[in-house]
Structure formats: C-alpha cells, structure tokens
Scaffold this active site. Sequence first.
Site, short mmCIF file in Angstrom:
data_model
loop_
_atom_site.label_atom_id
_atom_site.label_comp_id
_atom_site.label_asym_id
_atom_site.label_seq_id
_atom_site.Cartn_x
_atom_site.Cartn_y
_atom_site.Cartn_z
N GLY A 130 0.79 -1.22 0.00
CA GLY A 130 0.00 0.00 0.00
C GLY A 130 0.81 1.26 0.00
CB THR A 138 2.40 -0.93 -8.42
OG1 THR A 138 2.64 -2.15 -7.70
CG2 THR A 138 2.03 -1.24 -9.85
CB SER A 188 3.14 -6.94 -5.82
OG SER A 188 2.48 -6.00 -6.63
CD GLU A 219 4.50 -5.78 4.69
OE1 GLU A 219 3.76 -6.63 5.19
OE2 GLU A 219 4.28 -5.20 3.61
#
Length: 1053
Positions: A133, A137, A187, A413
Amino acid sequence: MIWDSEGVIFACMAWELLGDFNATMVEALAICSHVWVEDPEIAWIDGQVENIKGNEVEVQTFDGKKTYTGSILIAINPFQRLPDLYDVHMMEQYKGAPFGKLSPHVFAIADVAYREMMNEGKSNSILVSGESGAGKTETTKMLMQYLAYLGGRKGAEGRTVEQQVLESNPVLEAFGNAKTVRNNNSSRFGKFVEIQFDKRGKISGAAIRTYLLERSRVCQISDPERNYHCFYLLCAAPQEEIEKYKLGHPKTFHYLNQSNCYELVEVSDAHDYLATRKAMDVVGISQKEQDAIFRVVAAILHLGNVEFSKGEEIDSSVLKNDKSKFHLQTAAELLMCNPNALEDALLKRVMVTPEEVIKRSLDPDGALVSRDGLAKTLYSRLFDWLVDKINFSIGQDSNSKCLIGVLDIYGFESFETNRNLEGLLLFLMRPGRSTHETFSEKLYQTFKSHKRFIKPKLARTDFAIAHYAGEVQYQSNQFLDKNKDYVVPEHQDLLTASKCPFVAALFPPLPEEMTKSSNKSSKFSSIGSRFKLQLQQLMETLNSTEPHYIRCVKPNNIFKPAIFENANVMHQLRCGGVLEAIRISCSGYPTHKTFYEFLRRFGLLAPEVLVGDIDEKDACKKILEKMGLAGAEIGKTKVFLRAGQMADLDARRTLKLGDAAKKIQAKIRSHIDRKHFVVVHNATLFMQSVCRGTIARKFYEYLRRESASLKIQTNVRGHLGRKSYIKLKYAVIVLQTGMRAMAALNKIRKQGKTATVIQAHWRGHRAILYYKKTVKAIVVIQCGWRGMVARRELRKLKMAARETDALQEAKDKLEKQVEKLTLQLQIERRLRADLEDAKGQEIIKLKQSLEAMQNKVGETNALPLKDREAAHISIEEASSISKETRVPVEDTEKIEALTSEVEKLKNLLQSEKQRADDLERQYAEALQSGEVKRQKLEETERRVHQLQESLNRMIYNMSGQFSELKMILCASSNSSSASGFIARDLDDDTSASSDTTSTDSDFTFPAPASTPENFSSFNTGAFQLIVQDLSAAEVSGTENWEGDREGAFDDFF
C-alpha cells in the site's frame, strides 16, 4: 507518492535514531557534514557542521532547502491523484537538471540514472521498496513513463515500451497479487523491469523478471487475507464459464474458504475477469491459451477439495468420500490426464534403490502435502509461463549493452506473528525429517553464539533475528511444511504425459542426467534454497548496475489523504533501512569508488597527475590533496569519501566541465565566426566585382545610346527641314496655279456669255425628255401590275369553282350511298322478319310432326304388346297340343318394322333439332351482322351530316369570294389598253407562282409578284402618280376589259 506541500521529504525523521549529540555521535561527525537538527517550531531543519568543540557541535542551518537522504528518495503515498506533478511539463523541468537543484522527485532519480548510463556507459537500477500500500507499483509506472519520455521510441504497433509493460500489469496483478492485512492489492512477488537502450539512448526493448513468488499462499491463507485474485475472478466469470469448469462460490473451495473474506469493497470480480481477459488479448495470449490457463486455475481449486482418510493398510490413505472423487475426476479432466494416475501420484511414492523399485503409500497427512505441492507447482509454472509470454510480446533487444532496471519488490514487514520463511535466509539449513520442535532445537544449538540470533526466554519453538530494522520474533510452526516445495517425480511424469499441450509444456521432460543422478539436491529443492538462488541472481544483476533507491512510505493505514501517523511512518523508515543508511552515512564513508572509476570520473580536475606512467593510487591521492577534501581515505583498491564529498567533487567536476565547455564553445564560436567572415568576405568581393561590371556595362550602354540619339536627332532634323521645304514649295505652286486660273477665268467671263445660254436650253430640253419617258414607263408598269393581280385572282376563283363542283359531286355520291345503305338495311330487316316468321312456322310444323310421331310410336308400341300377349297365350295353349308346332313370326317382323320406323323417326327428329340449332346460330350471326351494319350506317350518317355542314360552310365562303371577284373584275375592266401587252407577258411569270401557291390552301390568295427590278429607282413623285392612277381606275367597270387588254400597248407604241 509525493512530498508534502513544502517539498521537504520525510527522511528528516531519521535523526531520531541518533538522539542527542553525545560523544559517540560527535566522533562520527566531521566538519562540512550535512545533518538534520531538531527544531521545536519547524520540527527538523537541515544544515552543515561548521565547528566541533568537544560535545558541542556548531551547525549552520539552511531554512527551506530541499534535500535527499544520501541517494535515497522517500516517496509518500498521498492516497489521491495529483496529475500536475507528473505531467509532461514536469518532465521537461527535470530533464537534464542537476541532481538536487529542483525539489525531490521520482523524475530526478530517473534522470540521474539515465544521465549516468549515457555518460558512463554503465547500466543503472532503481530499487523501489516499501510495505503493501505504500505505492511501489505507481512509482514504478511513473519511472517508466519518464524513461519512455527520454527514450522516445515507439513500439512495433505504435505503442511505447512503457505502454506495453503497463498493459501487462492487469495479467500480472491477477495472478501475482492478493489481499493482505495492509493492502487489498498487494504484489506477492518481486518484479524487475529491464528497460533496454541502444547506443543513442533510445529504448530498444524491455523485459520483466520476477522473483520470490509467494507460492505458499496458493494453499494457505489466514483471515482476513485472500488468495490470488485469479481464483476469485474465475469464480465470478459468466455462467457458461462456471459450468464449463464446474465451479461455484469461493466458499465451496478449501483453498479459498480458509479466510472469511471473499469479496473486496468497491471491487467487481466479474468486471475484473473481463478486464483480465482483454489484457490477455492485448499481450498476445490466444483464446486457446487463455482457456488452458483457466483450466489449470480451476484444476488447482478442485485439487484443494480432494480430501484423504486412512486406508486399510498401515500408513496408507484413500479418497475420503464421493465428493473428493468428484473433484479428483474434475481436476483430471481439466488437466487432461488419467484420473487413476493422478490418484496414484497423490497417494503413493516410488523409491528407486539399487536392487529394486519400491512403491509405498502415503498417510493422509503425506497425501495432503503431496496435493498442496502439486497445486503450488502448477501455479508457479503457470506464473512463469505468463511472464515469459509477456516478455515475448514486449520484445527484447539482445544487442543492448545498457539498461535501466526498475525493481518493485515487497519490503520488510513485522507482524505480531511472523512465519515468513523468506525472512530467514541467513539460517538456511537442511532440516531433514525433523519436526518444528526438533528444528528449533537444532537452531538453538547451531546459532547460539551468533550475534544476530536470539533465543527468547521460556520459548521452546520461537526465536528472534536481529535485523537492521530491529529484532523480529519468529514462530517455527509450519516452517517445515512451507519449506517442502519441490517437484515430485510422479507429478512431473503425470503432467508431462498430459494430453493438453499447454499443461505438458509447463512440465517438460527432465534431462537424463537429472533423472539418473543420485544427488537428491538435484531432484528436491526447498523454498528457502530456491529463494536463495533467486536472490543471488537478483543481487548479481543489481551489483552489475549503479543502484538508486526509492523508499515508498504509507502515511496511514486508513488510506486517506493528509493524515500522518508518526509511529507508523517511523516504523516504515526503520524497516526500509533509511535510518540505518543515515547512521552508516554519518559514521563512515557512504561513497566509495575504485581507483579506475575515480580517475575516470574526476581525473579532469587535475589533468597533470595523469601525465606519464603513474600509479592509480598515487594519482587519486594527489587529486584529493589538490581538492582539499579532509576526511577522505585511500584504500587498497578504492577511494572512500565521506558524506557530501562526492557531491562536492561532482560540483567541481561540473564546474570544470562547464569551464571547458565554455572554452570549447568560445573556440567553436570563433571558428564559426571566422568561417562566416571568410565566406562573407569572399561573397563581398564577388558581389563588388559583379556590381562594378554591371555599372560599367550600364555606363557603356549610356554612351552608346547618347551617340545613337545624336545621330537620330540629326536625321530627324534633316527630314523635318526637307519636309517643310517641300510643303512650302507645293503651297507656292498651288497659289501660283490659283492666281493664274483666276486671271484666265476673269478673261473667259469677259469674253463669252453665249455658252451659258446654250447650256441652259440644252439642260432644259434634256430634263423634259426624261420626264416624258418616265411618265410613260409608269403608266405601262401600272397597267401590267393591275393585269397580273387580276389574272391571279381569276385563277383562284376558277380553282375554287372546280373544288365546289367536286364537293357537290362527292355530296351526291354520299347521298346516293346513304340511300343505298338505308335501302339495304330495310331489306335486311325485312329479310330478318321473314326469316323469323319462317323459322317460327317451321318450328311449329316440327313440333306438330314430332307429336304425331310420338303418338304413332306409342300406338305402335302398344300394338306389339297386345299381339305379344295374345301370342303368348296362344303359345301356351298350343304347347299343350304339340311342342313341335312352329311359332309364327309375323308379330316379330312387325315389331322389328315398327322399331326401325321409330329409329328413323328419331333420326329425323335429331336432324330437325340440328337444323333448328343451325337456324338459331344463323339468326344470331344475322343479328350480330345487322348490329355491325347498323353501327356502320350510323357512322355513315354522321359523316354525311359532317360533310353537309362542311359543304354549306364552303358554299358560304365561296359566295363571299365570288362577290369580291366581281368587284375586282369591275375594277380591272377600266385599265388602259397599254396594260394588255404587259399583262400578257407577266401572265406566264405569275401563273407558275400562283399555281404553286394555290395548292397550299384552298381558301387563301397567293402573294403578289415581286417588284420589278427598276421599280425602286423611281422617285417619290412618280410613285404618287401611280397610286392616284390606280385609285382612279377602281371606279371603272369591267365591260370592255377583254377589248381594252388587246389594244392597250398599241396606243403606247
């Protein structure tokens, strides 16, 4: 993915890691170092270290200056569209602009990479990272847009390479993206887009490389995440597609119902399915290939619903129920393989030993692992095929020497529960047949002394890794299951033998050395080992390029603009390595170059050190000394520079190049100006010579024209003088002649008046003779003309009389014919009446004879009956006496005679009927003929009536003409006797014309004859005389016309 409204990037928060300026920090700083200083009003201000005294550091701040964190660009996702920051106008501003001169922007990073590639001939790469988020991209799309703007080459179909890459995004997102906890379209693979350039810096091709696909997501998902989008898209396909693949709602499939999330907010899976189909068409995937792709996807879903239970034998398993058999059968049909072979591949394993081949059964857990392994392998091979197909559609340039790679890869993450095997690549080891407990114990024993490995207290299966972003605790549950991801030979053989060419192509036969090798590592490879191999390949590619970094940051977790969560942003900066990069940059040498690269780039700052055969290390040291860079160090093979020194050298290099460019420009301009001057000078000389020649020719022409004008003036003056003399001479002669004639005339006037008297008498006599002749000629002409007109009128009257007689005769004939026809009609009527009377009498006679004959026939028929009865009685009486007595035949003969007579009567009656019919037919014909004749008679009577009327009109007209003729004859009888001869001559001329004109119309008079040839020569007085004579002649009678005509011309002559 932009900066805040002031344009200051958020890398300034990174100084929180350093805290206050303690002794350690002070030692890490140096004069001229660039730092960030906390300010209570502005938060953080950038500045430069001016002086260091103990623990006190004097910093010169630069209020409002925009900067970067080293070479790392921080991009904040704004969660809204800002097209003005990424349009063509913005691209033009950043094109060729020095790095750091304008506000931080992704275009600046792309421009730096492009300029370095063109200047140094070395490939560059841009690494875009961040959590789900954060906008990786979108940042990648903008980078490709700017590179396409710089490259400026169109594709084979009129589309740019950037457009072709973007057109493939829907396909890759459908098969490589999924919903995670933090992003609905995350992704789950790394993407490295290679933009290939030719020698002129134009885009010549592109390729997409994918890394680290999350294969385990195919079989295992956690709530509220989703599996890959393609599974849900296929379940939302049109009804015929669902029936074709025997699908249903996602909750009916095991691989999808592990999470309660089946749909995304404001997202239509049915619409995305059609969009994905369209994108497949765009990238060149045929309909047959698309059908095969979704067959594989549907087969994976059906495989997930195959369940197993314990078999009769130990450590064996069988299909659990009919539902499992149905899904197994459906998966086999979709993959076009043998269902029994598929079942054996899932439930059994073949072990090859030197002595024999052993086939053993799997327990239900092993069968589930086999099923999931087949599903993950199928999906991985399918994804790889899609990437290869897209690369083939885009087109690659094998001759390209330079490229710019854009890496879009998921970042670091940390969750509450971390089971990502991809984050544990440091501790890859062969776990063997251990469980997760034994695996944890082995980790504890193997890495107990490792500085990065931490064992939590009171933990049996958990462990922690000290990453650069901080400690992350892992749970080893399902580590081993997720790591078991290899192609089973039974699966390979099963799918290689598939009747579907697409499926068989996904699993090509293994080389013989692979099948014969006894090394298990060549047959079985875990996820960890495969990820390690892919990372090595990626690192090799990145190491061969000059890297540039973009860290994407998500400001909040509610996906709304203008909201910043400080803790969340700081966590992302820490996990993205930004704070670590700042710490390393401040405490060490962030920039280092090899001697060759350093000399190649900065040798122009001290060209004297490059003269002769000099050592590269010494040359680099002299350059640093000349530039006065304090703190830079010379290593064995590289030059190490502190923060800001590379930018300083680049600035000096740019200044040096600018001065050199100015000198070159000055020389070039002087050369161009001199060349231009020489050309202008030569042109001037040429123009001067041309002008002088033109002026000389014009002056010569002037002299020539002046000489000619003098000659012309001389000749003209002589001509005018001669002409004046001749005119004067002629005037004098005329004057002399007139004077002499006047003198002679005066003499003649004095000498004779007799000639005048004689001339007067002679002229009078001549005029009288001419008058008399003219009067006689006029009279003759009048008589001739009157006679001609009278004869013409007489001829017309005669012709009219003849036509009247002919009409009278025709009338008489018609009257006779009418009388004849009337008489004939009366005769016909009389004959018709007689015929009808005769016919009636004949019919009466026939009827009477017929009745008589009928009576006679009746009597005749009655008589034989009586005779026959009598004969019969007599025969009966005679039979008793003798049977041989002969029967009289008289009665029979009579009967026959009567019968023949009756036949004759019938024939006669038939003939009479035929005759009556003939008479009736003749009567009808006679009636028809009489009707036709009656019509003809009526028509004849009508025509006679019309002729009578025409004749009456003609007689009426002729009576008027007769009266006019009488008047004309009376008028012409009084003409003179002289006109008889002329009329006789003119009669022959006018008769022809009157004859021809009389045929034109029976009731018109011909035009008068043409005027005599000499008639127009008469004067008006003579014409008045003729008119008066004609008017006088009209009152005379016609009694003596014939006699007067004979002697008219005798009196004249």
